[in-house]
Design an enzyme around this catalytic site. Structure first.
Site: not given
Ligand code: AMP
Length: 399
Positions: A37, A201, A354, A377
């Site tokens: 960055r 999610k 990120g 974001g």
């Molecule tokens: P996000 O911030 O929504 O992009 O999600 C990133 C996070 O999703 C990372 O920290 C991963 O560890 C988590 N993640 C990815 N796959 C899974 C899974 N199958 N179950 C739980 N957490 C997950």
């Protein structure tokens, strides 16, 4: 949408305030572990210095929540800037206090002052007009080069722009590059265009998914969000991450994909674990056969092959969100394999978010991607079709 260009401003010999994103990761000893960055901001800073400007740099680091917290001081950033710019960088001990005012008052052209962490002041995240005015009073020209925070209406990003007219504010080179790249990518991609969407999610990426559907040819789903879709398909997903309140929405997304002819891919197998832990017992199972009480923490090898096949003919790949819990080595394999395919493909490859940027760097393929967005974001909100609050005041009015 055209932005106010830095190169079209007359900034010769002026005092310029550049809002940067120096929110870099540091280890427990305060050493910067990834200075991308900071390096990304150098082009804009050097351009201003070449125009004989005096340059005031400002950024946030972490979340000190309006208080002075020593571990979030920007001093290590000043040292790295000094190395990268090869010139003295004067560090102010506060943001708009006596020290900052003193050090920025009689600056000569070519001088650089870095203010302390903007978030040491509560007014920053509150978008307090008084604080924004104090920042604005420091300089004659405002430049925003902080893409990573441009989705936040904060004082140094949004509030401050009210104090500069269109001849005295502009987007920095990095901000402009990010905005144009995403705009072109999403609105005018070379086809076939595939989006790989993962992460924890559905809720965090719902709007981005909905907005992407009419634009892409394929969507490949991974990560925790896959299980909401799989559950909606009637599969028993055990103790995997799920958002029950979004099951209907998941169905709508799949229906919409079918209606638009978008190929919608879900994992066909997963690495299931008996607990959410690095030392959990784990095994490969098909998506239909996740044992009761077990959770899917990564995509399985058949999914990896399937996704490689699906990515074979595409010309543009957008990737946001890991395929599994990549922070744990046991569950990083799916993400790592996908990172290698994406890197090896001849497609235009764009990584946003990120986590995904961190992931491709860990795997060591960051140099092989066409573009890595510095803002997580912010890039998601662009994909959602939003105009970012920090960008809006920098859009050129139509003549
Ligand atoms: P996000 O911030 O929504 O992009 O999600 C990133 C996070 O999703 C990372 O920290 C991963 O560890 C988590 N993640 C990815 N796959 C899974 C899974 N199958 N179950 C739980 N957490 C997950």
């Amino acid at each position: 949408m055209e932005l106010l260009h830095l190169k079209q401003l007359d900034i010769q010999n002026k005092k310029v305030f550049i809002r940067c994103d120096f929110n870099v990761p540091m280890d427990e000893f305060g050493n910067i572990t990834d200075d991308r960055r900071i390096r990304s901001a150098i082009a804009t800073i050097n351009y201003c210095l070449d125009q004989d400007c005096a340059v005031i740099l400002a950024s946030h680091l972490g979340r000190p929540k309006g208080e002075v917290v020593e571990k979030y001081s920007l001093k290590p950033v000043a040292r790295r800037l000094h190395q990268l710019l090869k010139k003295e960088v004067v560090m102010a001990n506060d943001v708009v206090g006596e020290d900052a005012l003193g050090k920025t008052a009689d600056m000569q052209s070519g001088e650089v002052v870095l203010l302390e962490n903007l978030r040491f002041e509560a007014g920053e995240t509150k978008n307090d007009p008084e604080f924004a005015k104090k920042l604005a009073d420091l300089a004659e020209v405002y430049v925003n080069d902080a893409f990573g925070v441009s989705h936040r209406a904060h004082a140094s990003v949004e509030g401050i722009t009210a104090y500069f007219d269109n001849d005295h504010k502009a987007a920095g080179f990095l901000l402009e590059k990010e905005i144009n790249f995403f705009g072109k990518l999403v609105n005018n991609p070379v086809r076939p265009f595939a989006a790989i969407v993962g992460g924890s999610k559905v809720s965090g990426k719902l709007e981005a998914l909905v907005n992407l559907l009419p634009k892409v040819d394929k969507i490949l789903i991974g990560g925790g969000m896959a299980f909401t879709f799989l559950k909606q398909l009637g599969y028993d997903i055990g103790a995997s991450l799920v958002e029950d309140e979004l099951l209907e929405e998941a169905q709508r997304i799949m229906d919409k994909a079918a209606e638009l002819g978008v190929k919608f891919y879900l994992p066909v197998d997963v690495i299931a674990a008996d607990r959410f832990a690095e030392d959990a017992v784990s095994k490969i199972v098909t998506a239909q056969e996740i044992p009761n009480g077990w959770m899917g923490l990564d995509i399985g090898p058949a999914t990896v092959r399937l996704y490689r096949e699906a990515l074979n003919d595409v010309q543009t790949i957008l990737w946001n969100g890991p395929m599994g819990v990549y922070e744990m080595e046991r569950f990083a394999r799916g993400s790592s394999k996908i990172a290698h395919f994406v890197a090896d493909s001849y497609a235009t490859t764009v990584v946003g978010g990120g986590d995904t940027a961190d992931l491709v760097q860990r795997v060591g393929v960051d140099e092989e991607m066409t573009f890595i967005s510095t803002g997580g974001g912010a890039s998601l909100e662009l994909l959602e079709g939003k105009i970012l609050p920090g960008v809006k005041p920098l859009i050129k009015e139509e003549a």
